[in-house]
Design a protein around this motif. Structure first.
Motif, short mmCIF file in Angstrom:
data_model
loop_
_atom_site.label_atom_id
_atom_site.label_comp_id
_atom_site.label_asym_id
_atom_site.label_seq_id
_atom_site.Cartn_x
_atom_site.Cartn_y
_atom_site.Cartn_z
N GLU A 120 0.84 -1.20 0.00
CA GLU A 120 0.00 0.00 0.00
C GLU A 120 0.87 1.24 0.00
O GLU A 120 1.85 1.32 0.72
N ASN A 121 0.49 2.19 -0.84
CA ASN A 121 1.17 3.47 -0.90
C ASN A 121 0.08 4.54 -0.83
O ASN A 121 -0.90 4.47 -1.55
N SER A 122 0.25 5.50 0.06
CA SER A 122 -0.77 6.55 0.15
C SER A 122 -0.10 7.92 0.19
O SER A 122 1.02 8.06 0.67
N TYR A 123 -0.80 8.89 -0.35
CA TYR A 123 -0.32 10.26 -0.37
C TYR A 123 -1.54 11.17 -0.47
O TYR A 123 -2.63 10.74 -0.82
N GLN A 124 -1.34 12.44 -0.15
CA GLN A 124 -2.44 13.40 -0.18
C GLN A 124 -2.30 14.33 -1.37
O GLN A 124 -1.18 14.66 -1.78
N GLU A 125 -3.43 14.72 -1.92
CA GLU A 125 -3.47 15.67 -3.02
C GLU A 125 -4.50 16.74 -2.71
O GLU A 125 -5.53 16.47 -2.11
N THR A 126 -4.20 17.96 -3.13
CA THR A 126 -5.08 19.09 -2.92
C THR A 126 -5.63 19.57 -4.27
O THR A 126 -4.88 19.70 -5.23
N PHE A 127 -6.93 19.82 -4.31
CA PHE A 127 -7.58 20.36 -5.49
C PHE A 127 -8.25 21.68 -5.11
O PHE A 127 -9.01 21.73 -4.16
N ASN A 128 -7.94 22.73 -5.86
CA ASN A 128 -8.59 24.03 -5.66
C ASN A 128 -9.68 24.16 -6.70
O ASN A 128 -9.45 23.90 -7.88
N LEU A 129 -10.86 24.57 -6.25
CA LEU A 129 -12.00 24.73 -7.13
C LEU A 129 -12.58 26.13 -7.01
O LEU A 129 -12.43 26.77 -5.96
N VAL A 130 -13.22 26.57 -8.08
CA VAL A 130 -13.93 27.85 -8.08
C VAL A 130 -15.33 27.61 -8.63
O VAL A 130 -15.58 26.65 -9.34
N LYS A 131 -16.21 28.53 -8.26
CA LYS A 131 -17.60 28.45 -8.74
C LYS A 131 -17.70 29.22 -10.05
O LYS A 131 -17.33 30.38 -10.12
N GLU A 132 -18.15 28.56 -11.11
CA GLU A 132 -18.37 29.18 -12.41
C GLU A 132 -19.79 28.84 -12.85
O GLU A 132 -20.11 27.66 -13.02
N ASN A 133 -20.61 29.86 -13.04
CA ASN A 133 -22.00 29.63 -13.47
C ASN A 133 -22.70 28.60 -12.61
O ASN A 133 -23.33 27.67 -13.10
N SER A 134 -22.55 28.71 -11.32
CA SER A 134 -23.15 27.86 -10.29
C SER A 134 -22.64 26.41 -10.29
O SER A 134 -23.22 25.54 -9.65
N ASN A 135 -21.54 26.15 -11.02
CA ASN A 135 -20.93 24.82 -11.01
C ASN A 135 -19.50 24.92 -10.49
O ASN A 135 -18.79 25.86 -10.82
N TRP A 136 -19.09 23.92 -9.72
CA TRP A 136 -17.71 23.87 -9.24
C TRP A 136 -16.80 23.39 -10.36
O TRP A 136 -17.11 22.42 -11.04
N LYS A 137 -15.68 24.09 -10.54
CA LYS A 137 -14.68 23.73 -11.55
C LYS A 137 -13.31 23.69 -10.89
O LYS A 137 -13.01 24.50 -10.01
N ILE A 138 -12.47 22.79 -11.34
CA ILE A 138 -11.12 22.66 -10.79
C ILE A 138 -10.27 23.80 -11.34
O ILE A 138 -10.17 23.99 -12.54
N ASP A 139 -9.67 24.55 -10.42
CA ASP A 139 -8.91 25.74 -10.78
C ASP A 139 -7.41 25.51 -10.79
O ASP A 139 -6.67 26.23 -11.43
N ARG A 140 -6.95 24.52 -10.06
CA ARG A 140 -5.52 24.23 -10.01
C ARG A 140 -5.36 22.75 -9.72
O ARG A 140 -6.04 22.19 -8.87
N LEU A 141 -4.44 22.13 -10.44
CA LEU A 141 -4.17 20.70 -10.30
C LEU A 141 -2.85 20.49 -9.60
O LEU A 141 -1.92 21.26 -9.76
N GLN A 142 -2.76 19.40 -8.89
CA GLN A 142 -1.50 19.08 -8.23
C GLN A 142 -0.67 18.11 -9.06
O GLN A 142 0.53 18.19 -9.09
#
Length: 159
Positions: A120-142
């Motif tokens: 098993e290998n585990s790690y954490q990732e962060t996703f930044n999202l913004v609201k566009e036209n009432s939908n969440w969109k990913i703004d930055r990828l790790q």
């Protein structure tokens, strides 16, 4: 000494190992609430793991798409497919307001080694999202993609 106890222990051991492998390979991630930042991240990772690059690309913010062509994204997310296809995603936390959200997930990769054992290998990732036209969109990828950019390029400030 009788061979029966050895045979029984061997059979029980094989059954135990088989059960562990089946549970690890068939475990599913619970579905997040619709229209939530967590669900967008979950769907995005599902699309990447299934080579649905165009669908994954549609979950990116307008600003990120301006600096990241769908061709660049598809080429790089193809490389990431294996990273997510054999993994379980566990939601850790979400920090959110009306227009921005940060989703932290743990990616748990489980690899089985034949005939016995798993790693098993585990790690954490962060996703930044913004609201566009009432939908969440990913703004930055790790994860590493050629069109990965820092937040200043998108007009964000590190306040």
């Amino acid at each position: 000494m009788s061979k029966a106890p050895v045979i029984i222990c061997t059979i029980l051991g094989i059954l135990l190992i088989s059960s562990i492998l089946v549970l690890n390979l068939t475990s599913t991630t619970p579905q997040m609430p619709e229209d939530s930042p967590e669900r967008v991240v979950q769907v995005f990772l599902e699309y990447v793991s299934k080579d649905a690059h165009n669908s994954a690309y549609e979950l990116l913010s307008k600003e990120l798409k301006e600096v990241c062509s769908s061709t660049e994204f598809a080429a790089d997310s193809y490389e990431q497919k294996n990273r997510y296809s054999n993994a379980t995603v566990k939601h850790i936390s979400t920090q959110s307001d009306s227009f921005e959200s940060t989703v932290l997930v743990e990616i748990i990769e489980i690899e089985s080694s034949f005939p016995i054992g798993t790693s098993e290998n585990s790690y954490q990732e962060t996703f930044n999202l913004v609201k566009e036209n009432s939908n969440w969109k990913i703004d930055r990828l790790q994860f590493p993609i050629n069109c990965l950019i820092d937040s200043q390029t998108l007009g964000h400030t590190n306040g």
